[in-house]
Scaffold this motif. Sequence first.
Motif, PDB file in Angstrom:
ATOM      1  N   UNK A   1       9.125 -10.668   1.674  1.00 36.58           N
ATOM      2  CA  UNK A   1       9.754  -9.405   2.016  1.00 36.58           C
ATOM      3  C   UNK A   1       8.950  -8.223   1.478  1.00 36.58           C
ATOM      4  N   UNK A   2       8.549  -8.280   0.217  1.00 39.57           N
ATOM      5  CA  UNK A   2       7.771  -7.198  -0.385  1.00 39.57           C
ATOM      6  C   UNK A   2       6.989  -7.761  -1.558  1.00 39.57           C
ATOM      7  N   UNK A   3       5.701  -7.470  -1.561  1.00 42.75           N
ATOM      8  CA  UNK A   3       4.826  -8.010  -2.603  1.00 42.75           C
ATOM      9  C   UNK A   3       4.598  -7.037  -3.754  1.00 42.75           C
TER      10      UNK A   3
ATOM     11  N   UNK B   1       4.387  -6.274  -9.537  1.00 45.64           N
ATOM     12  CA  UNK B   1       3.863  -7.146  -8.495  1.00 45.64           C
ATOM     13  C   UNK B   1       4.705  -8.402  -8.414  1.00 45.64           C
ATOM     14  N   UNK B   2       4.967  -8.818  -7.171  1.00 47.65           N
ATOM     15  CA  UNK B   2       5.728 -10.044  -6.938  1.00 47.65           C
ATOM     16  C   UNK B   2       4.757 -11.122  -6.484  1.00 47.65           C
ATOM     17  N   UNK B   3       4.686 -12.159  -7.209  1.00 46.43           N
ATOM     18  CA  UNK B   3       3.835 -13.271  -6.799  1.00 46.43           C
ATOM     19  C   UNK B   3       4.715 -14.387  -6.253  1.00 46.43           C
ATOM     20  N   UNK B   4       4.225 -15.064  -5.244  1.00 48.47           N
ATOM     21  CA  UNK B   4       5.059 -16.109  -4.642  1.00 48.47           C
ATOM     22  C   UNK B   4       5.186 -17.312  -5.559  1.00 48.47           C
ATOM     23  N   UNK B   5       6.270 -17.968  -5.373  1.00 51.14           N
ATOM     24  CA  UNK B   5       6.383 -19.268  -6.017  1.00 51.14           C
ATOM     25  C   UNK B   5       5.308 -20.157  -5.420  1.00 51.14           C
ATOM     26  N   UNK B   6       4.620 -20.824  -6.176  1.00 52.34           N
ATOM     27  CA  UNK B   6       3.517 -21.640  -5.669  1.00 52.34           C
ATOM     28  C   UNK B   6       4.060 -22.621  -4.648  1.00 52.34           C
ATOM     29  N   UNK B   7       3.833 -22.272  -3.384  1.00 54.92           N
ATOM     30  CA  UNK B   7       4.260 -23.123  -2.276  1.00 54.92           C
ATOM     31  C   UNK B   7       3.031 -23.716  -1.620  1.00 54.92           C
TER      32      UNK B   7
END
Length: 926
Positions: free
Chosen positions: A196-198, A223-229
Amino acid sequence: MYLGWPEVNKHKPWIETSYHGVITENMDTVMLDPPLVALDKDAPVPYAGEICAFKIHGQEAPFEAEVLNRTSGVGVLRARGPIDCEQQKEYTFIIQAYDCGASPTGANWKKSHKAVVHIQVDDVNEFSPVFREPLYRATVTEGKIYDSILQVEAWDQDCSPQYSQICNYEIVTQDTPFAIDRNGNIRNTERLSYDKQQHYKIMVTAYDCGQKRAMESVPVHIDVKPVCKPGWQGWNKRMDYEPGTGSKQLFPKMHLETCDGPLSSVRAMVELQTSHIGKGCDRETYSEKSLQKLCGAASGSTDLLPAPSVSTNWTASLLTDSGRDSDLIFRFDGRQAANIPEWVVPQNLTDQFTIATWMKHGPSPGLRAEKETLLCNSDKTEMNRHHYSLYVHNCRLVFLLRRDFIQLDSFRPAEFHWRLEQICDKEWHYYVINVEFPSVTLFVDGVTYEPYLVTDDWPIHPSEIDVQLTVGACWQGGEVTTPRFTQYFRGSLSGLTIRPGKIATQKVISCLQACKEGLDISSLESLGKGIKFHFNPAQSVLVMEADDLESINTAMTKVSYINSRQFPTPGLRKLHITTTVQCFGEDTCISIPDIKAMVMVLPPSEPRITIAGVERLVWPAAQLRAPFGVALFKDIHIISTVTKTDATLSSARRPGVLELMHNLDYCDVLVIGEELDPEWESLEIHHSSLLGKHLDATNSTSGISIYGVDSMVHYEQAIRQVRYHNWKPGGLSERRFRLSCSELNGRYTSNEFNLEIGIVHSSEAVEHVNHMAVQSQYMRPVHHPLVVHTVNSDHISGTPPAATVVIVMCIAALVVIVVLGIYRIHTTHQDGSKEDEEGRKDPEMDWDDSNLNITVNPMESINGTQTAEEVMEEEPDEEEDEDEEDDELADLSSAESEDSDEEEETNIQKGKVKGKLEWDPSTLPY
């Protein structure tokens, strides 16, 4: 007598032992408790009982004391200058009081004991909070709720706790999923999503306890980092493909994220989905005959589903699937069928023949579906025998072939069955049945399939009953009250052909069904040995395997899309990537989401095909009867142009026209007006003109068609050899023809070039026209008025007789000269005419002189062109009688302008131009 003051200053002044004072910064008056008052027991004795001063001792205190009333001893404590709490909050010093002594001079003064003064400086809220950092940064992982992401801190320069402490923080940015407490701790109020927003940027301010706000807010970046997917990263959902650019990489920055999981192998499959394009993918959309010629197939095939036309009208009632980029597709919905005319049906099917078609078919409705017939050859009347047919039944393809009875015949193979998934998958497939009786082989998309079931039957006994070949159903002419179609087909067909006597080779089949678009790998040498890959035959599926991440990442960046068509079908092509990761000791340890992307093939620049040449020719009737006839299009030219925008022309991007080279697939020469009489007329092209080219030709009474995929240059060469014959042109004055060409089976068509030929039956007029038509292209007819000298009767009556005699004698002499000149001209012209007839076996071009008006100035010397006498002599006979007097006057004037007979004869000889010269048709008034 006064002897002086008695000793009256007996006591010291008295003050309190300690004082506490308060001063507000930037003020000068100190508020003391108790007040500053000094007492003296000598009061009310003058001087001795009065207080004259207060003195301060110690640490250079910035204060001074002043006596307000000497009698009462009241004093005040003031600051000598501004007091700054931020520099010093408290002051402590010693103060003493002094009396005025025993006399006005202050002699014998006394001082009090020492008192301690403690002064506190009251703070003023003069400073705003200031943050300790100009920028705060933090990183969070998506999906988590944090108690504190980070802490911001502000401070205040004021000295007092009230004004120097920060009592509150506030987030200024509206509508953010964050909150802050009074200690400056920032937390998220909802779970954040990387998709949605980084990145978030918020502004924070601070308040001190006096509610003074910070002058400047501080930015906070989170900063939003993704869950390691695990999955593929660094790819774009859409890639644009420009026609003519060759191979284009689809994922140049793509890489696989496995979250540091140990893996033993990776397998990735890339699928290009093109089922919605044409017949399953972007193929050449030329006509079936042109494609077979291009692929080197044996000649003699019969197209049973051609484009509707005057000569192929049996497909006019069938439904066509429009919008397929010139792909000729017929759609059958269970109610349409077509009878093939008897003259089209191959009559010489032997033990070897081929049936080929494109078919798209889905599951049949109903529990027990009826037979759906693609092709059927059955009895026309009386009986209901099927001689051969091709049909679908319960997702099985069945080919029926009943042989004719001969003396030694017995049970023989008659029905051949194939059960394949492709038959009912609603996708386009190319089916080829090669018959080498008793063996029958099926090819589907170039792959060989043997029948799973073969049933035998008795041969058919010969009879005199006619047969009917149908497409889309089977004709039942016997055993019913009313003959009708049965076993209708539901699906789509294209390119249905029968070729008797020969079977298709694997090479030809592969060529006919080959896709012109597909997946590719750029720079194979860079893949290394750690990668294995495999394409399916259509190159729409690519499978790659590797033992490590680096190898599979490198391989994926090399995957490309290619479309070799010069004019590809524009639109979207879907991409689907599936990935399987195996770990050590486990079958599947990491799940990789599938990828769905697309390739957008941009529209190509549309070519404009132009045919140009001479649009009117004149031929003598004798030439049409000649063994070779006449060539209709000897100066024809075919060019193709395309409009491009060139940014270098100007900032406004003006379009430019570029010449384009591409193939054509057919050119038709049609007869305009009445069709050719086959007994006396023909349009033909010699077979030798097609040798070395991918061209073939068919002709009829309505025209001639040259077809095959070949260059425009080869088509030009072939069209120039099209000749017209007419063995009896007696009553014919003209013939008109129309030439048009096509690329991609009519997707791009040329202009309609109309040619009109005039047929002249008078040999003299033809000689005149031919002679005028071979003038040099650098010469033009001279348009000057014809000067005719006439004798006015009034002038004669007034002329002296002697002058009249002289004039008459001159005229007589000139007449003699003219007669001799005409005789020589006639003799010379006859010799030249014989030479012209001998060299006119294949004239380049004649033209119509029916409206030709040439005016020649007889006073002008003509060099290299015809003289006035020749022009007048070559007019038709009927015009000579009417204009005899004008001719004589013109001859007279012409003779007067010449110096001698020899010069005239020389000019005449120069006027006989031999060779291939051109005439400018722009001066002719048609």
